[in-house]
Enzyme design. Structure first.
Site, PDB file in Angstrom:
ATOM      1  N   CYS A  50      26.282  37.176  23.315  1.00  0.00           N
ATOM      2  CA  CYS A  50      25.694  37.262  21.983  1.00  0.00           C
ATOM      3  C   CYS A  50      24.440  36.396  21.901  1.00  0.00           C
ATOM      4  O   CYS A  50      24.049  35.734  22.874  1.00  0.00           O
ATOM      5  CB  CYS A  50      26.711  36.806  20.930  1.00  0.00           C
ATOM      6  SG  CYS A  50      27.192  35.071  21.115  1.00  0.00           S
ATOM      7  N   CYS A  53      24.881  32.743  22.702  1.00  0.00           N
ATOM      8  CA  CYS A  53      24.892  32.490  24.148  1.00  0.00           C
ATOM      9  C   CYS A  53      23.464  32.366  24.667  1.00  0.00           C
ATOM     10  O   CYS A  53      23.147  31.484  25.468  1.00  0.00           O
ATOM     11  CB  CYS A  53      25.596  33.630  24.880  1.00  0.00           C
ATOM     12  SG  CYS A  53      27.324  33.887  24.435  1.00  0.00           S
ATOM     13  N   ASP A 451      50.781  42.182  51.352  1.00  0.00           N
ATOM     14  CA  ASP A 451      50.231  40.937  51.884  1.00  0.00           C
ATOM     15  C   ASP A 451      51.130  39.807  51.395  1.00  0.00           C
ATOM     16  O   ASP A 451      51.950  40.007  50.489  1.00  0.00           O
ATOM     17  CB  ASP A 451      48.790  40.772  51.384  1.00  0.00           C
ATOM     18  CG  ASP A 451      48.213  39.424  51.743  1.00  0.00           C
ATOM     19  OD1 ASP A 451      48.305  39.040  52.930  1.00  0.00           O
ATOM     20  OD2 ASP A 451      47.695  38.743  50.844  1.00  0.00           O
ATOM     21  N   ASP A 631      45.503  40.914  48.127  1.00  0.00           N
ATOM     22  CA  ASP A 631      44.563  40.255  47.225  1.00  0.00           C
ATOM     23  C   ASP A 631      43.411  39.567  47.934  1.00  0.00           C
ATOM     24  O   ASP A 631      42.371  39.311  47.345  1.00  0.00           O
ATOM     25  CB  ASP A 631      45.294  39.210  46.374  1.00  0.00           C
ATOM     26  CG  ASP A 631      45.413  37.879  47.092  1.00  0.00           C
ATOM     27  OD1 ASP A 631      45.918  37.877  48.228  1.00  0.00           O
ATOM     28  OD2 ASP A 631      44.974  36.870  46.532  1.00  0.00           O
ATOM     29  N   ASP A 635      41.943  41.259  53.038  1.00  0.00           N
ATOM     30  CA  ASP A 635      42.688  42.488  52.772  1.00  0.00           C
ATOM     31  C   ASP A 635      41.782  43.653  52.387  1.00  0.00           C
ATOM     32  O   ASP A 635      42.253  44.791  52.321  1.00  0.00           O
ATOM     33  CB  ASP A 635      43.693  42.261  51.623  1.00  0.00           C
ATOM     34  CG  ASP A 635      44.788  41.277  51.996  1.00  0.00           C
ATOM     35  OD1 ASP A 635      45.224  41.326  53.153  1.00  0.00           O
ATOM     36  OD2 ASP A 635      45.173  40.475  51.142  1.00  0.00           O
TER      37      ASP A 635
END
Length: 754
Positions: A50, A53, A451, A631, A635
């Site tokens: 915005c 910011c 994993d 993750d 991977d």
């Protein structure tokens, strides 16, 4: 609270120890001169939302010494910083991070605009506007307008339809022409023929005061088809390539030490094997090489997926893209950038995505059979009516009615509508769908590969024996660990919060790369780290210890926390007859221990990314359809190579980009949940395709026999599309149980946190 405040609060809660920003030389390579001794650096700031910011960022950067000004582009979420050579550009990114706006050097190639989607949306808007206005004219004609009024409305409709068809229909026309030019056909060929003939006949009848014109049918046809085409494109583009994300793990260049002692910063492409490179703490290893001098801890998550750093010293090998954490090292390059480990990761990703793109979806297979049937039916109808004595006008009108009534609108909407509804339902239970095709692929899965770190576990070390350590000793350890970002240090600090008295203020704290931390308090010297280094006589003591003047004070034990719902998810998948495999880059003994705890019989450890891809290829050669759940950075190639893939929202960016599904909640119940809902969606997709085919089977004979005008054909075509959409919406009722499960899982997590 403003969005700026929310962003700041959220980012303030992020874990400490984010990696250091780029060096001055890297920033200079990414910047450009703008004259009068000024440079401009473009940064990407994703958290900008915005005007407040914008003001915060511009004012904060503007106060830095040597900065002439900063300007934020809210649309692109980028900030351009203008600075003089006396400024310190290395302060830009840390300064933004300190006020809650993490940033990185802008890479325009990594955020290219989707021009195809923009073109589809524009064409859809024009078609919708044209269809709406032409339909208003048609209502007046249907209401019994006089001949003069009718002809006027037909002319106005033609004036609207001509540019609408020319602009919005070019998507189908260009595809059809390309197919015909290469002596083949596709679904767009009958669509284009039907649209052009319907418009041409309508224009002919309008100019000759005919009673009927079918401009509304032609334009509505384009509109409905574009709805399906746009939805389908959106779902496909959610599976955008993750290859570009790997480039962010490559250094832009490196400090080269020449034989005469001269140092030079060279771009990555100019690094050659045999060169001596200096890598500071916080920088990424630029190319594969061997450590010549210095000791440090290296974040090897790109290689083995583990968050625990690896100690390196002279003689150790390091891979491109890994992160140097604690100390400066000098290394010898043993491969050019194009031959490095990171480049091999990119090639693995490209090969995997190329293989996945060859998968033919259910709608694509149906469409390949559809076009020839429609062409043949329309042509035979035209020839038959001509032979039966019908004039060319009547024969052509009936043939056009056949083309329109059998138009693949329902077929085009059958799959994307179910995918859009399924994506919304999955989001309600905390799962994001990135690739609509994966909703079909995952229903074929018979093997699930997990994993370990960050998937079956949370990937965050916790201190397991904190209650056995005296509060005063834990306070000393936490005070020392506050000066480090090592995973062991973060675990100790987290365990000490709200449990121990205030930590002492040390006179001096030093980090010894690969060994531990040393702190001085008066005449006492405290060491926290490896037992062989921290203790005067370690004997049989191993692991991480706290010592005072060489004497043992406390020992620390760490473990990775199991992800909530992991046991239940694995058991549920096994009960459904799925084969479960655990593949990890972690040590084999750790992998074996976790596999035993979860009841997984097939497992392997010490794997690098290429090993995982080979294992998946072996399973595929056995005829297995694999769902990969992972993750880590390592991977990503396996996620792309698997038949379907999932990753948690906590995964690295590259892992999330490579996955088909991302689950947003902490629990692993998302895996069986996505399988159940995808199967329900697949069943509805088949129903929709069957409805579309049954509709065509019933409607086509009436059109062939001349009982259907092009207008009635257009209405029937629209009705079939509405039926398909309504059937897709049934997915919400079919999967109410999945939403309830998600609600219960969220409630359980809330109770756990409370």
């Amino acid at each position: 609270m403003s969005c700026c405040g929310q962003a700041s609060l959220a980012l303030a809660a992020a874990p400490a120890g984010a990696e250091a920003g780029p060096s001055r030389e890297e920033i200079l390579l990414a910047s450009h001169r703008i004259g009068e001794g000024l440079w401009q650096t473009d940064l990407s700031v994703p958290a900008v939302h915005c005007g407040a910011c914008m003001r915060a960022i511009e004012s904060t950067l503007g106060r830095l010494e040597g900065v002439e000004g900063a300007r934020v582009n809210l649309s692109t979420r980028r900030v351009s910083v203008r600075w003089r050579e006396s400024a310190n550009p290395c302060a830009f990114i840390p300064t933004l991070a300190s006020i809650g706006y993490p940033a990185h050097l802008d890479d325009p190639a990594a955020d290219e605009r989707d021009e195809t989607l923009a073109r589809l949306v524009r064409a859809l808007a024009v078609a919708g506007f044209g269809a709406m206005n032409i339909m208003l004219m048609s209502v007046a004609v249907w209401a019994g307008a006089e001949a003069g009024t009718r002809d006027l409305f037909h002319l106005i409709s033609a004036a609207i339809a001509l540019p609408t068809i020319g602009y919005s229909g070019r998507i189908f026309f260009s595809s059809a022409w390309n197919a015909l030019r290469h002596r083949r056909t596709n679904m767009d060929v009958p669509i284009s023929i039907g649209i052009l003939i319907a418009f041409g006949m309508s224009l002919y009848d309008t100019l000759n005061s005919g009673a009927h014109a079918y401009f509304d049918a032609a334009v509505s046809l384009i509109f409905f088809l574009l709805v399906g085409r746009t939805l389908d494109h959106v779902m496909r583009e959610r599976a955008r390539t993750a290859v570009k994300g790997l480039a962010r793990f490559a250094a832009r260049g490196a400090h080269v030490v020449h034989p005469d002692g001269r140092q030079e910063y060279l771009p990555l492409a100019e690094i050659e094997p045999g060169m001596t490179l200096m890598v500071a703490a916080g920088e990424r290893i630029p190319v594969d090489g061997e450590i010549l001098s210095g000791r440090s801890d290296i974040d090897c998550s790109l290689v083995n997926g583990e968050s625990l750093p690896r100690e390196v010293g002279p003689g150790a090998t390091v891979e491109a893209g890994t992160l140097n954490l604690t100390g400066p090292v000098t290394m010898r390059a043993r491969a050019a950038a194009k031959d490095s480990f990171l480049a091999e990761m990119v090639r693995l990703m490209e090969a995997a995505e190329s293989g996945r793109s060859r998968y033919r979806r259910l709608a694509d297979r149906a469409a390949s059979l559809y076009a020839p049937v429609v062409h043949t039916a329309a042509f035979v109808t035209f020839v038959g009516w001509m032979l039966a004595g019908g004039g060319w006008h009547e024969s052509l009108s009936i043939a056009v009615a056949v083309l329109i009534i059998t138009c693949p609108c329902a077929l085009a909407l059958a799959v994307p509508m179910v995918q859009v509804v399924a994506a919304r339902r999955l989001f309600e239970v905390g799962i994001m769908v990135k690739d609509g095709g994966a909703l079909e692929r995952i229903t074929e899965v018979d093997t699930v590969v997990f994993d370990k770190t960050g998937t079956l576990t949370l990937g965050t070390l916790v201190l397991t024996n904190g209650d056995d350590i005296a509060p005063a000793d834990l306070a000393v350890a936490a005070g020392i660990c506050a000066h480090s970002r090592h995973p062991h240090s973060r675990a100790i600090v987290a365990a000490a919060q709200d449990r121990v008295p205030l930590a002492p203020v040390f006179d001096e704290v030093r980090e010894h790369p690969g060994l531990g931390l040393e702190a001085k308090l008066g005449s006492d010297v405290h060491r926290l780290g490896r037992a062989a280094w921290a203790l005067r006589d370690a004997g049989s003591i191993t692991g991480t210890v706290l010592s005072c003047n060489g004497r043992p004070v406390a020992r620390f034990a760490f473990a990775d926390r199991l992800r909530p719902g992991a046991r239940q998810a694995v058991q549920t998948l096994k009960d459904e007859g799925l084969r479960i495999v655990l593949l990890s880059g972690d040590r084999s003994d750790e992998v074996q221990r976790l596999a035993g705890a979860l009841g997984i019989d097939e497992y392997a450890g010490d794997l690098v990314p290429g090993d995982k891809v080979v294992r998946l290829a072996t399973l595929a050669a056995e005829g297995r359809k694999v769902l990969m759940v992972g993750d880590g950075l390592n991977d990503a190639p396996a996620l792309a190579a698997a038949h379907a893939s999932m990753a948690p929202s906590t995964a690295a960016d590259i892992g999330r980009n490579a996955a088909d599904f991302v689950f947003l909640r902490e629990g692993l119940e998302a895996v069986p949940a996505v399988l159940r809902l995808s199967r329900a969606a697949h069943a509805l997709t088949r129903q929709n395709l069957a409805l579309a085919l049954i509709y065509n089977a019933i409607a086509m004979p009436f059109a062939v026999l001349g009982y259907v005008t092009p207008l009635v054909a257009a209405i029937a075509m629209s009705s079939s599309s509405i039926i398909v959409v309504a059937n897709a919406l049934r997915l919400g009722r079919a999967e109410g149980g999945a939403r309830e499960q998600g609600r219960l899982a969220a409630a359980r997590l809330s109770e756990a946190h409370a």
